[in-house]
Design an enzyme around this catalytic site. Structure first.
Site, mmCIF file in Angstrom:
data_model
loop_
_atom_site.group_PDB
_atom_site.id
_atom_site.type_symbol
_atom_site.label_atom_id
_atom_site.label_comp_id
_atom_site.label_asym_id
_atom_site.label_seq_id
_atom_site.Cartn_x
_atom_site.Cartn_y
_atom_site.Cartn_z
ATOM 1 N N TYR A 171 0.831 -1.209 0.000
ATOM 2 C CA TYR A 171 0.000 0.000 0.000
ATOM 3 C C TYR A 171 0.861 1.254 0.000
ATOM 4 C CZ TYR A 171 -3.935 3.008 1.435
ATOM 5 O OH TYR A 171 -4.903 3.972 1.504
ATOM 6 N N TYR A 178 -6.234 5.000 -6.818
ATOM 7 C CA TYR A 178 -6.295 4.991 -5.357
ATOM 8 C C TYR A 178 -7.665 4.472 -4.955
ATOM 9 C CZ TYR A 178 -6.083 6.513 -0.494
ATOM 10 O OH TYR A 178 -6.097 6.545 0.877
#
Ligand SMILES: [Zn+2]
Lengths: 393, 149
Positions: free
Chosen positions: A292, A343
């Site tokens: 991430y 995202y």
């Protein structure tokens, strides 16, 4: 109690997403995006959406499973799970919750999803605008610590200071993501390559992050479907078995006003050993890593804390050549991830990890058998997960 | 200080004491140029930010103690990209995370006064500077820092 593990008991059998948009680019509302991603995952799995009986999400996703269940005509809802805190750090934790529910018979077919329309509901990259603030935020917002980048930059600065890791590693993470996005038609940055010069010349957002160290702001949704390992055998896709999925945070990671004792970490020092123990694998067994990226510095910390290299080895190991799927030692963020695909609060990293096991990534690692995700560096709680192919069971 | 002497432009969220009274001693203290932090009466552990009980011994008899208004830079950041309308056109500013070695190494956030483009060194010694916003509707004080002479 040796059977108290998630290892091999469940599998991801379907993944789906909407078109990924720049923020404000979605013609659909966030709820519509959520439902479209869920339907896409069901179609991918060959499952009637009415047979889904559970949902797991994170970061206060606004799309209530009861509304989704009513909209889809789901026959019976058995599991409706939201994780507290951690922003995008709970993507793998939602996988853990879903897998735990299925493994223990609480539910049979659980969707993990995340939908975000930053155009509709406000940008993550902007600071709050209220006139007055109390509580923990009263000690940071008035000093101009307003955005996520500003909240996490000082952890990275301290990490660079303590360890001697170079910011060149940040650049490698960013360039690898953009490279992968050029092969991924889903990616928002598809067709928009990033050169080494453009990375270097980009403006500072907040030191130590330049523009291309920061995730994008997007609209979209993604979903995946978890069923029991037994049921997965007979389904149309190659199953990605959940070998391990764990969440949590270190001692007093959430201490207010940046008083976490292990400040210069990405919050994985406790998670990583638990994850490897459950999954029964070691870092060297991992074929592809989705890590991430709120900010590249957090990725570098995550990789180190998960044991792929030491602080001393980081500068020589974390290079562009080592991080790309085409011959790299540690293929990283092979869809483009939060930096260059979309995202989607890290759920797109999890669907990509599944694709690596299935063999249908746009940057496929040859014969990938063990595929790993780390969710949400520097937040509390964070989480990580490992998927494996049938041979790994 | 007059309005023009504030480190950051006006219009950012202003701090207000928690409605439940948890951190009232701190916000009152800084208005009188005093840095007051939590220290457990039972086990003497310093604690920051404020909480209703001591994380070490679970005593609810958590006291408040004035500490010397100085510390060292534990970490820092220089923000360039404005993320609030009040910061548009303002230019870079520096945030420091300050460690107080004489108070159990607790940390607090403030701005580093002086040239916003100055070189910053972790470990530098700092003194607190109290920035009073007396003209605000709800008067408050921010605690900034300056490199010690
Ligand atoms: Zn105590």
């Amino acid at each position: 109690m040796t059977n108290r593990t998630l290892r091999g008991k469940t599998a991801v059998v379907g993944v789906g997403e909407t078109t990924y948009y720049k923020r404000s680019g979605s013609p659909d509302s966030e709820f519509v995006l959520a439902v479209k991603a869920i339907l896409a995952a069901c179609q991918d799995a060959g499952i009637d959406a009415r047979d889904v009986d559970g949902f797991a999400s994170y970061s206060n996703d606004r799309n209530d499973p009861s509304r989704i269940a009513a909209a889809l005509g789901i026959r019976e809802l058995k599991f409706s799970n939201m994780q507290w805190g951690g922003g995008g750090g709970h993507g793998s934790g939602a996988v853990a919750s879903a897998a735990a529910a299925v493994a223990t018979g609480v539910a049979d077919c659980v969707v993990v999803f995340r939908a975000l329309a930053q155009g509709q509901f406000g940008r993550f990259g902007q600071g709050p605008k209220m006139a007055a603030i109390s509580g923990d935020a009263a000690y940071s917002l008035p000093y101009g610590v307003l955005s996520a980048a500003q909240m996490f930059a000082m952890r990275c600065t301290r990490h660079l200071h303590e360890t001697g890791v170079s910011r060149d590693t940040y650049k490698a993470v960013s360039l690898a993501a953009y490279h992968h996005a050029q092969n991924n038609p889903r990616a928002v940055m598809y067709g928009r390559p990033l050169t080494s010069e453009a990375y270097d010349d980009a403006r500072w957002i907040v030191e130590p992050y330049q523009l291309y160290d920061c995730c994008m702001e997007n609209d979209g949704a993604a979903a995946l479907i978890i069923v029991s390992a037994e049921r997965a055998k007979d389904m149309k896709n190659k199953p990605a078995y959940v070998l391990g999925a764990v969440a949590g945070s270190e001692y007093r990671n959430g201490a207010p006003c940046h008083n976490a004792p292990l400040y210069a970490t990405s919050s994985f020092t406790g998670i990583a050993p638990r994850l490897y123990e459950m999954a029964g694998v070691k870092p060297k067994d991992v074929d592809a890593l989705q890590s991430y990226e709120n900010f590249t510095g957090g990725v570098v910390m995550s990789i180190i804390e998960h044991g792929f290299c030491s602080h001393e080895e980081a500068n020589s190991f974390l290079t562009y050549d080592n991080l790309i799927a085409q011959g790299g030692k540690l293929p990283l963020n092979t869809s483009g991830g939060n930096l260059a695909e979309c995202y989607m609060h890290g759920l797109e990293l999890i669907t990509e990890a599944v694709r690596q096991i299935r063999g249908d990534s746009s940057n496929q690692v040859k014969n990938a058998k063990v595929s790993m995700i780390t969710s949400g560096p520097m937040v509390t709680p964070a989480s990580s997960a490992i998927f494996g192919s049938l041979e790994t069971l | 200080m007059s309005a023009s002497q504030f480190y950051l432009p006006e219009g950012l969220p202003a701090p207000a004491p928690a409605p439940d009274g948890l951190d009232k001693p701190y916000w009152e203290g800084v208005q009188g140029n005093k840095l007051i932090v939590q220290r457990c009466k039972a086990c003497k552990t310093f604690q920051w930010g404020p909480e209703w009980l001591c994380h070490k011994c679970h005593s609810f008899d958590i006291g408040w103690e004035e500490v010397a208004p100085n510390g060292v830079i534990y970490s820092w950041e220089r923000a360039w990209h404005p993320v609030h309308p009040a910061l548009k056109e303002h230019g870079p500013y520096i945030v420091v995370l300050v460690e107080l070695p004489h108070a159990g190494n607790i940390r607090m956030i403030g701005n580093l006064l002086g040239d916003p483009r100055q070189e910053i060194k972790i470990g530098s010694k700092l003194d607190a500077v109290f920035e009073h916003h007396a003209g605000s509707k709800m008067p408050y004080t921010l605690v900034h820092w300056r490199v010690s002479k």
